[in-house]
Enzyme design. Structure first.
Site, PDB file in Angstrom:
ATOM      1  N   ILE A 175     -13.117   0.693  -0.776  1.00 15.23           N
ATOM      2  CA  ILE A 175     -14.808   0.804  -0.814  1.00 15.23           C
ATOM      3  C   ILE A 175     -14.794   2.192   0.411  1.00 15.23           C
ATOM      4  O   ILE A 175     -14.688   2.008   1.405  1.00 15.23           O
ATOM      5  CB  ILE A 175     -15.725  -0.289  -0.279  1.00 15.23           C
ATOM      6  CG1 ILE A 175     -15.325  -1.599  -1.145  1.00 15.23           C
ATOM      7  CG2 ILE A 175     -17.024   0.086  -0.350  1.00 15.23           C
ATOM      8  CD1 ILE A 175     -16.238  -2.776  -0.393  1.00 15.23           C
ATOM      9  N   VAL A 204       0.758  -1.037  -0.024  1.00 19.03           N
ATOM     10  CA  VAL A 204      -0.071   0.042   0.052  1.00 19.03           C
ATOM     11  C   VAL A 204       0.858   1.305   0.165  1.00 19.03           C
ATOM     12  O   VAL A 204       0.812   2.303  -1.031  1.00 19.03           O
ATOM     13  CB  VAL A 204      -1.027  -0.061   1.175  1.00 19.03           C
ATOM     14  CG1 VAL A 204      -1.968   1.186   1.265  1.00 19.03           C
ATOM     15  CG2 VAL A 204      -2.031  -1.337   1.082  1.00 19.03           C
ATOM     16  N   GLU A 250      -3.337 -16.214   2.304  1.00 19.88           N
ATOM     17  CA  GLU A 250      -1.956 -16.359   2.699  1.00 19.88           C
ATOM     18  C   GLU A 250      -1.655 -17.716   3.374  1.00 19.88           C
ATOM     19  O   GLU A 250      -2.484 -18.650   3.368  1.00 19.88           O
ATOM     20  CB  GLU A 250      -1.862 -15.653   4.448  1.00 19.88           C
ATOM     21  CG  GLU A 250      -2.168 -14.067   4.278  1.00 19.88           C
ATOM     22  CD  GLU A 250      -1.292 -13.117   3.625  1.00 19.88           C
ATOM     23  OE1 GLU A 250       0.068 -13.523   3.756  1.00 19.88           O
ATOM     24  OE2 GLU A 250      -1.684 -12.184   3.230  1.00 19.88           O
ATOM     25  N   ASP A 276      -9.919 -11.535  11.050  1.00 18.02           N
ATOM     26  CA  ASP A 276      -9.778 -10.054  10.231  1.00 18.02           C
ATOM     27  C   ASP A 276     -11.196  -9.432  10.283  1.00 18.02           C
ATOM     28  O   ASP A 276     -11.343  -8.108  10.353  1.00 18.02           O
ATOM     29  CB  ASP A 276      -9.437 -10.448   8.648  1.00 18.02           C
ATOM     30  CG  ASP A 276      -9.492  -9.128   7.827  1.00 18.02           C
ATOM     31  OD1 ASP A 276      -8.663  -8.453   7.793  1.00 18.02           O
ATOM     32  OD2 ASP A 276     -10.379  -9.132   7.014  1.00 18.02           O
ATOM     33  N   GLU A 307     -10.223   5.517   6.209  1.00 22.15           N
ATOM     34  CA  GLU A 307     -11.068   4.983   5.223  1.00 22.15           C
ATOM     35  C   GLU A 307     -10.717   3.516   4.644  1.00 22.15           C
ATOM     36  O   GLU A 307     -11.705   2.580   4.728  1.00 22.15           O
ATOM     37  CB  GLU A 307     -11.220   6.027   4.033  1.00 22.15           C
ATOM     38  CG  GLU A 307     -12.165   5.268   2.889  1.00 22.15           C
ATOM     39  CD  GLU A 307     -13.684   5.586   3.407  1.00 22.15           C
ATOM     40  OE1 GLU A 307     -14.183   4.326   3.780  1.00 22.15           O
ATOM     41  OE2 GLU A 307     -14.416   6.454   3.529  1.00 22.15           O
ATOM     42  N   LYS A 361     -12.791  -5.760  11.643  1.00 20.40           N
ATOM     43  CA  LYS A 361     -13.477  -4.613  10.658  1.00 20.40           C
ATOM     44  C   LYS A 361     -14.724  -4.357  11.510  1.00 20.40           C
ATOM     45  O   LYS A 361     -15.099  -3.295  11.684  1.00 20.40           O
ATOM     46  CB  LYS A 361     -13.565  -5.342   9.404  1.00 20.40           C
ATOM     47  CG  LYS A 361     -12.004  -5.164   8.652  1.00 20.40           C
ATOM     48  CD  LYS A 361     -12.154  -5.955   7.506  1.00 20.40           C
ATOM     49  CE  LYS A 361     -10.834  -5.882   6.741  1.00 20.40           C
ATOM     50  NZ  LYS A 361     -10.692  -6.854   5.464  1.00 20.40           N
TER      51      LYS A 361
END
Lengths: 431, 431
Positions: B138, B18, B192, B203, B131, B207
């Protein structure tokens, strides 16, 4: 002055389906909103232009006024929900020139006079928010203006008119002729008595012009948008589309190529596997392709008083917060103290698969256990897949039940002499 | 000081998938971004913690540094893309306490230490944007925090983990066993080598905690989230779900009832007609039910370096704009001068329906006209619907063609002696 810092004064122009809901929610949720804004949102007045159209029954009569000028002068935030070009244009330009923040849902005004209004806002350093002007309740303007501000939009495909989507959907699923589907939509209130603005694509074209302007950071005028409606679509077109694996949708399309930008509204064949193909009835959705983000889609209700009011209120909170706490993003430390419940308190539907003895009376025994724990059966199936003798499979779907009750049920079913195994227990969501 | 007002100094912490994309885009699109921000975004340095993981090949080596403290001190905006709890937590708290703006994509940190970080930001009046921490590209955090700020969220159903969605999708469409589908996902790079964080729902739970905190304006800790993964799902479960008209998805669910809020992650049966049922492969989608807005859905890529970088850049533009032009919303008067093209310049695919004489040689004549105008045929069908003798129907789908060429083609087909009528010409979009 101390008092002044703790209130933001809001003028609502228009008390139709959207305006009356915005006023009602602002009054009912005043305390919650004050927390999020950092100041108390106070309605200083609701301008009623046409007393016959005002749905002011539930609104405090003391707030209603016909003196637009005096009301605007008194407020910090002008919420324009009158629609139409004038007097909205003149009122908003004057408000922005005076440095007041503006929230509007007026797509006709922005499509026709957007540049003039954007420039007035920027020149005065005033906030101009218009989330409700493009796709009703769907957060679309904010994502395009802000979330994608560091990306490059390549193409937008939008179902932005609920009336035409409903008509085309009825033509597709019920094999109706266009005029029959339209008449049905009119009877159900999904289409106006004069449906021209919707079925000829004028409404979609106005939204396409606003959306293209934002997405491509340019000026797109209403007259730049090619427009074709759905009035010529026949059941034969719908059938031919289905035969080639497509469904017909009225799309608002804005596309950037090396040569420039092309903006158009017309019926189009959309492949059944495309996310837009499944957007049904009066729902709207906008599909965006951006260079870095890839494919995005935003889906929701594109019209209606209450959904549109949600988008307007979000804008009011944003601009009010700018006035109340200065120029930063939202705050998260004003939180409420709500209990977090354990899973055992959740209510859901369940589907359980059991391996049971293949003999009479088994279902009665199992059903008795569910009943004992207040878990009500919605359906029982014996799936066609073979189970090794002497067993059979049983699939039981329940009505909504409390998780703790289901746990107790499953524990007891496991111990039941006719049950060999509880193969799985899965929750059902989204019904 | 004059110079200072015209630049915003950005520190990027982390140069992984990223971080390296964010740095590249900031450098490549500097001029466009400067327009939108109102100041020049300047990278003052890129902190590389682990040189082996840095994908710095395309990045200016002069910007790379391992001195995190010095870099943070020098910048106005800290973009944290290191991931993990420490040193990210300490660095961000110090930056926020110093009044610096923070952009982060670190879901683990926010799920575990969100309240501490939110409060540090609010106490200092500093911007904190994240974000990319919930659903990659998204736009979801901004809509929930801002667009829905005047509404009340009732329920959230989210597909927020692409790995598990891909595995379940393969199990559904190809009837694979869980471990076969997982192995395939690993080979394709969708999972992974150690898939635990994804397939056990960790994960998704992180979130869900962040999303529930924002949506319900409360504190939800990671340990408040009930969590169940997909490792127990069998092909029999998938088949039984299909038999009752459902598909199995791993959902992150946050629900508000009168008693409180329940947040949970588990596999669930979703009805095929629900918008979430059609979310395929590595895509993510979040479905939100709000009191006023009704049903909303946000769809897109939930992971990946470039999509995530898009969300991070949007945040950088927002916080940079706050620093550059003070506390107001986006500006629209900085626009570019891009030509608006007429419809005749658009390139699309077409499907045309013709009524032709039912005799040999007709297709050859029609095909010759298309070829003459550079319109290439993709498929020809003679639909089963009866045409009155002596006519037959012909449905022709074209490859992409220029609108003007198609217009000329249709004009000539109309004049052709074997063609009785051009019944319809519709564009095909979304392929």
């Amino acid at each position: 002055m101390a008092d002044d810092q703790r209130r933001v004064r809001i003028a609502i122009l228009g008390a139709g389906t959207v305006g009356s809901q915005v006023a009602r929610l602002l009054i009912e949720q005043k305390d919650d909103l004050a927390q999020r804004i950092g100041a108390i949102p106070e309605i200083v007045g609701i301008a009623v232009l046409d007393p016959d159209e005002a749905r002011e029954d539930d609104l405090p009569r003391s707030l209603l006024t016909s003196d637009l000028g005096a009301l605007v002068a008194e407020a910090d935030i002008i919420v324009e929900l009158m629609g139409g070009i004038e007097p909205a244009r003149t009122v908003l330009l004057r408000a922005l020139n005076g440095g007041k923040s503006v929230v509007t849902a007026n797509k006709a005004l922005l499509a026709a006079h957007g540049p003039e209004i954007y420039e007035a806002a920027d020149a005065a350093g005033a906030d101009l928010y218009f989330e409700a002007a493009v796709a009703g309740a769907i957060p679309l303007v904010r994502p395009v203006r802000e979330s994608l501000a560091g990306d490059r939009v390549k193409k937008i495909l939008g179902i932005v008119n609920g009336t035409t989507n409903y008509v085309l959907d009825e033509m597709t699923t019920k094999h109706l002729a266009y005029d029959v589907a339209l008449k049905e939509a009119q009877e159900l209130g999904y289409a106006e008595a004069d449906p021209t603005a919707d079925v000829e694509g004028y409404d979609a074209a106005a939204k396409a012009a606003i959306l293209a302007s934002l997405a491509f950071h340019m000026r797109v005028r209403l007259e730049d948008v090619y427009r074709e409606g759905i009035t010529e679509i026949t059941p034969h077109d719908v059938a031919a589309a289905a035969e080639s694996g497509h469904v017909i949708k009225l799309l608002a399309i804005a596309e950037r190529t090396e040569a420039g930008v092309c903006v158009r509204v017309h019926p189009a064949l959309v492949p059944l596997a495309h996310p837009l193909a499944n957007v049904r009835g009066a729902f709207n959705a906008v599909f965006i392709e951006a260079e870095a983000a890839g494919e995005l889609m935003f889906y929701g209700k594109g019209a209606g008083g209450l959904p549109t009011a949600s988008a307007v209120l979000g804008d009011i909170v944003s601009v009010a917060r700018h006035l109340a706490i200065g120029g930063k993003g939202p705050r998260e430390s004003n939180y409420v103290d709500v209990p977090v419940l354990p899973l055992s308190a959740a209510r859901t539907r369940f589907q359980m698969r059991l391996r049971v003895l293949d003999q009479p009376g088994v279902l009665a025994k199992v059903a008795a256990i569910l009943g004992k724990h207040q878990v009500s059966i919605e359906a029982v199936r014996q799936p066609p897949r073979a189970a090794e003798a002497p067993f059979a499979h049983l699939v039981i779907s329940t009505h909504e039940a409390v998780e703790a009750d289901l746990d107790a049920t499953v524990d007891e079913i496991r111990e039941c002499d006719v049950v060999n195994a509880v193969l799985s227990v899965l929750r059902i969501e989204g019904e």
